[in-house]
Design a protein around this motif. Structure first.
Motif, PDB file in Angstrom:
ATOM      1  N   GLU A  24      45.251  -3.452  18.027  1.00 55.29           N
ATOM      2  CA  GLU A  24      46.645  -3.707  18.424  1.00 55.29           C
ATOM      3  C   GLU A  24      47.363  -4.554  17.372  1.00 55.29           C
ATOM      4  O   GLU A  24      48.585  -4.654  17.380  1.00 55.29           O
ATOM      5  N   VAL A  56      37.658  -0.442   6.860  1.00 48.69           N
ATOM      6  CA  VAL A  56      36.786  -0.205   8.024  1.00 48.69           C
ATOM      7  C   VAL A  56      37.166   1.085   8.747  1.00 48.69           C
ATOM      8  O   VAL A  56      36.311   1.763   9.311  1.00 48.69           O
ATOM      9  N   CYS A 100      34.700  -9.560   7.420  1.00 51.55           N
ATOM     10  CA  CYS A 100      33.418  -9.615   8.139  1.00 51.55           C
ATOM     11  C   CYS A 100      32.353 -10.194   7.235  1.00 51.55           C
ATOM     12  O   CYS A 100      31.449 -10.874   7.697  1.00 51.55           O
ATOM     13  N   GLY A 109      41.353   0.948  24.903  1.00 49.84           N
ATOM     14  CA  GLY A 109      39.958   1.056  24.467  1.00 49.84           C
ATOM     15  C   GLY A 109      39.056   1.402  25.648  1.00 49.84           C
ATOM     16  O   GLY A 109      38.197   2.283  25.557  1.00 49.84           O
ATOM     17  N   SER A 159      34.410  -7.550  17.086  1.00 49.68           N
ATOM     18  CA  SER A 159      33.620  -8.748  17.352  1.00 49.68           C
ATOM     19  C   SER A 159      32.307  -8.414  18.060  1.00 49.68           C
ATOM     20  O   SER A 159      32.172  -7.372  18.706  1.00 49.68           O
ATOM     21  N   TYR A 162      29.616  -5.465  24.644  1.00 55.36           N
ATOM     22  CA  TYR A 162      30.157  -4.921  25.898  1.00 55.36           C
ATOM     23  C   TYR A 162      30.245  -3.390  25.824  1.00 55.36           C
ATOM     24  O   TYR A 162      29.831  -2.677  26.735  1.00 55.36           O
ATOM     25  N   PHE A 217      32.358   1.585  16.565  1.00 55.79           N
ATOM     26  CA  PHE A 217      33.168   0.402  16.818  1.00 55.79           C
ATOM     27  C   PHE A 217      33.093  -0.566  15.655  1.00 55.79           C
ATOM     28  O   PHE A 217      32.017  -0.824  15.112  1.00 55.79           O
ATOM     29  N   PRO A 260      43.433   2.171  16.570  1.00 56.73           N
ATOM     30  CA  PRO A 260      43.557   1.021  15.675  1.00 56.73           C
ATOM     31  C   PRO A 260      43.608  -0.247  16.512  1.00 56.73           C
ATOM     32  O   PRO A 260      43.905  -0.195  17.716  1.00 56.73           O
ATOM     33  N   LEU A 308      29.820  -5.406  13.345  1.00 54.65           N
ATOM     34  CA  LEU A 308      30.305  -6.618  14.014  1.00 54.65           C
ATOM     35  C   LEU A 308      30.449  -7.787  13.042  1.00 54.65           C
ATOM     36  O   LEU A 308      30.511  -7.593  11.842  1.00 54.65           O
ATOM     37  N   GLY A 309      30.496  -8.961  13.584  1.00 51.11           N
ATOM     38  CA  GLY A 309      30.818 -10.141  12.790  1.00 51.11           C
ATOM     39  C   GLY A 309      29.652 -10.672  11.976  1.00 51.11           C
ATOM     40  O   GLY A 309      28.570 -10.094  11.937  1.00 51.11           O
ATOM     41  N   ASN A 341      41.389  -6.439  10.296  1.00 49.98           N
ATOM     42  CA  ASN A 341      41.331  -7.320   9.119  1.00 49.98           C
ATOM     43  C   ASN A 341      41.361  -6.563   7.787  1.00 49.98           C
ATOM     44  O   ASN A 341      41.978  -7.017   6.829  1.00 49.98           O
TER      45      ASN A 341
HETATM   46  P1  NAD Z   1      37.869  -7.322  18.648  1.00 48.65           P
HETATM   47  O1  NAD Z   1      36.483  -7.151  19.166  1.00 48.65           O
HETATM   48  O2  NAD Z   1      38.735  -8.328  19.305  1.00 48.65           O
HETATM   49  O3  NAD Z   1      38.664  -5.947  18.724  1.00 48.65           O
HETATM   50  C1  NAD Z   1      38.204  -4.791  18.065  1.00 48.65           C
HETATM   51  C2  NAD Z   1      38.757  -3.564  18.745  1.00 48.65           C
HETATM   52  O4  NAD Z   1      38.210  -3.456  20.064  1.00 48.65           O
HETATM   53  C3  NAD Z   1      40.271  -3.554  18.916  1.00 48.65           C
HETATM   54  O5  NAD Z   1      40.759  -2.266  18.624  1.00 48.65           O
HETATM   55  C4  NAD Z   1      40.447  -3.899  20.380  1.00 48.65           C
HETATM   56  O6  NAD Z   1      41.648  -3.395  20.933  1.00 48.65           O
HETATM   57  C5  NAD Z   1      39.251  -3.190  20.983  1.00 48.65           C
HETATM   58  N1  NAD Z   1      38.821  -3.714  22.291  1.00 48.65           N
HETATM   59  C6  NAD Z   1      38.892  -4.992  22.740  1.00 48.65           C
HETATM   60  N2  NAD Z   1      38.369  -5.068  23.987  1.00 48.65           N
HETATM   61  C7  NAD Z   1      37.952  -3.812  24.323  1.00 48.65           C
HETATM   62  C8  NAD Z   1      37.344  -3.244  25.470  1.00 48.65           C
HETATM   63  N3  NAD Z   1      37.048  -3.978  26.542  1.00 48.65           N
HETATM   64  N4  NAD Z   1      37.059  -1.943  25.465  1.00 48.65           N
HETATM   65  C9  NAD Z   1      37.329  -1.162  24.387  1.00 48.65           C
HETATM   66  N5  NAD Z   1      37.931  -1.638  23.281  1.00 48.65           N
HETATM   67  C10 NAD Z   1      38.232  -2.950  23.234  1.00 48.65           C
HETATM   68  O7  NAD Z   1      37.711  -7.639  17.089  1.00 48.65           O
HETATM   69  P2  NAD Z   1      38.865  -7.881  16.003  1.00 48.65           P
HETATM   70  O8  NAD Z   1      39.472  -9.211  16.233  1.00 48.65           O
HETATM   71  O9  NAD Z   1      39.761  -6.722  15.888  1.00 48.65           O
HETATM   72  O10 NAD Z   1      38.022  -7.926  14.661  1.00 48.65           O
HETATM   73  C11 NAD Z   1      37.428  -9.097  14.177  1.00 48.65           C
HETATM   74  C12 NAD Z   1      35.926  -8.986  14.247  1.00 48.65           C
HETATM   75  O11 NAD Z   1      35.496  -7.781  13.610  1.00 48.65           O
HETATM   76  C13 NAD Z   1      35.215 -10.086  13.489  1.00 48.65           C
HETATM   77  O12 NAD Z   1      34.135 -10.545  14.265  1.00 48.65           O
HETATM   78  C14 NAD Z   1      34.735  -9.397  12.225  1.00 48.65           C
HETATM   79  O13 NAD Z   1      33.620 -10.024  11.626  1.00 48.65           O
HETATM   80  C15 NAD Z   1      34.420  -8.033  12.725  1.00 48.65           C
HETATM   81  N6  NAD Z   1      34.416  -7.026  11.648  1.00 48.65           N
HETATM   82  C16 NAD Z   1      33.243  -6.491  11.249  1.00 48.65           C
HETATM   83  C17 NAD Z   1      33.195  -5.572  10.217  1.00 48.65           C
HETATM   84  C18 NAD Z   1      31.902  -4.989   9.724  1.00 48.65           C
HETATM   85  O14 NAD Z   1      31.948  -4.067   8.924  1.00 48.65           O
HETATM   86  N7  NAD Z   1      30.757  -5.466  10.158  1.00 48.65           N
HETATM   87  C19 NAD Z   1      34.382  -5.211   9.579  1.00 48.65           C
HETATM   88  C20 NAD Z   1      35.579  -5.779  10.005  1.00 48.65           C
HETATM   89  C21 NAD Z   1      35.582  -6.684  11.049  1.00 48.65           C
END
Ligand code: NAD
Length: 454
Positions: A156, A135, A261, A189, A205, A211, A202, A154, A227-228, A130
């Protein structure tokens, strides 16, 4: 792996995901590279990061275009993100030496005492799409600064941007075996989680973060999760200008299509100004230009992920079923791409998913409250704890309220912003650990205590 343009749904480019053999080879190279990189003097590491920042600015137009194409971010917001992220580099330039150099604790007495800050080793940075610059920089620039090698994956949905980070870091002078870019989704990942790395950082989400924390727990290495959120904003009746408060709140909710986020995800308004605020809010949102992210003036582009449209539409359906009123938007837009018109809902309450679950899209619920106490209770009623904001003409009153909120950041008369000078940290389901500030500079180190006699 198809890289999709969310504005059209068509493929921009095809990339090949890393295989397990490639992942293992890259990690082996990083383990060797880290040993050499850690010996490069800190001043030189800082200089390379500054050079990287210069290269990014030299390539601003191309980088902004790539970011906009693969995420659907309006071009002006892509430029803003890239330029804004330079403040991490300024912070490193200003503060790195102070916080990473050896600390002499006692120079007198039988035993002299010192602390040094050693790198962790090779760390994984599994990142989100995002705000990939913000980040990403929070982790990989600070990790490199401290002498770590970085296995950067990064999202995907931002892989082309990730590859540009790699190329420009290498060009600036980061050794090729100190920064690796791992291309792929969850499967790649997972390969990083299986590997024997020295830290896991990380951004993403809650579901994936939890996990990952569980999966790597037995390694006993540092784990940080950004996280979110379900970030609330409360507008008190004493704000100097109700219309301006509505304009600022709407921007906090809809900038980057609500995919921040720390976006404003729910609004509470004192009953004395509720009607005026809601009318001004809807007026403001109705001026937002929706359309092609490459077109100047576009404020609302497509969502980055097609699936998220269903999440938003189901939040709207659930809220309507429970009595909410849609005052504006909330519909699919155009005949291609992942567009939704920005949705504004009133008559909302906490029985609705919209007020409890992260939306991460162009939607907001505005709830009327009787007093500060009611607002406070509603603001706290969430599993998340990233940020919370209050708009008020009285800083003391606002501060009294935000002091009691269990969030990592609180805002008074502003929202949806991050400063490199302050710790960026979430509580509860918003994560654990710290990036940015002097704490974030040290987050990628392990202290060593020296006790020196004789
Ligand atoms: P996501 O959890 O779907 O994916 C994040 C990353 O994790 C990706 O690179 C993905 O490929 C990887 N991933 C997914 N499954 C995995 C697994 N089983 N093992 C290892 N890696 C895995 O999140 P997203 O859609 O990319 O991002 C959106 C979320 O991120 C929202 O909830 C948002 O609030 C949060 N976010 C938080 C911050 C913060 O600073 N707190 C900043 C930006 C985004």
């Amino acid at each position: 792996m198809n890289i999709i343009n969310p504005a059209t749904g068509s493929t921009i480019e095809k990339l090949t995901e890393d295989t397990p053999v490639e992942v293992n080879n890259k990690i082996a190279a990083l383990i060797e590279g880290q040993k050499i990189w850690a010996k490069v003097p800190l001043e030189e590491r800082v200089a390379i990061i500054i050079k990287y920042g210069d290269l990014v600015m030299e390539n601003l137009d191309e980088l902004a275009k790539i970011l906009s194409l693969e995420t659907g971010k309006p071009i002006q917001q892509a430029i803003n993100e890239i330029k804004g992220a330079q403040n991490r580099i300024d912070h490193i330039q200003k503060d790195a030496l102070k916080w990473l150099q050896k600390e002499i604790i006692t120079e007198e007495g039988a035993t002299r005492e010192e602390i040094t800050f050693e790198p962790l080793g090779v760390i994984a940075n599994i990142s989100a799409w995002n705000f990939p610059y913000n980040v990403g920089y929070n982790v990989f620039l600070y990790a490199l600064l401290a002498g770590n090698a970085v296995a950067y994956k990064p999202s995907e949905f931002a892989s082309l941007t990730g590859l540009k980070f790699r190329d420009l870091l290498w060009e600036a002078g980061i050794p090729k075996n100190a920064f690796g870019c791992f291309i792929g989704g969850a499967e790649v990942g997972e390969m990083l989680l299986e590997a024997d790395l020295d830290g896991y950082f990380f951004t993403g989400s809650y579901k994936t973060g939890k996990y990952i924390a569980q999966k790597v727990a037995s390694k006993l290495v540092p784990v940080q999760l950004e996280l979110g959120g379900k970030d609330p904003l409360y507008v008190m009746e004493d704000v100097a200008d109700v219309k301006q408060a509505a304009i600022n709140a709407a921007e906090g909710a809809f900038y980057n299509n609500g995919q921040s986020c720390c976006a404003v995800e729910r609004v509470y308004v004192h009953e004395k100004i509720y009607d005026e605020f809601v009318a001004a809010f809807v007026d403001e949102v109705s001026t937002y230009k929706i359309g092609d992210p490459m077109e100047e003036g576009t404020f609302i582009g497509p969502l980055t992920r097609a699936d998220q449209m269903d999440v938003i539409l189901s939040q709207i359906a659930d809220a309507k079923n429970k009595g909410a009123k849609v005052l504006y938007g909330g519909e699919r837009w155009g005949d291609k791409g992942y567009y939704l018109t920005p949705a504004v809902l009133s008559n909302v309450d906490h029985s609705m998913d919209l007020m409890k679950e992260e939306s991460f899209g162009p939607i907001i619920g505005i709830q009327k409250v009787k007093n500060d106490q009611e607002a406070f209770e509603l603001m706290k009623d969430t599993a998340y704890g990233l940020t919370a904001a209050v708009f008020s003409g009285n800083e003391l009153r606002a501060k009294e309220l935000v002091e009691g909120l269990p969030t990592g950041t609180v805002y008074v008369n502003c929202c949806d912003r991050v400063s490199p000078n302050l710790p960026w940290t979430g509580r509860k389901n918003s994560g654990m650990g710290v990036t940015l500030s002097y704490m974030g500079i040290r987050a990628f180190t392990q202290p060593k205590a020296y006790q020196l006699r004789g």
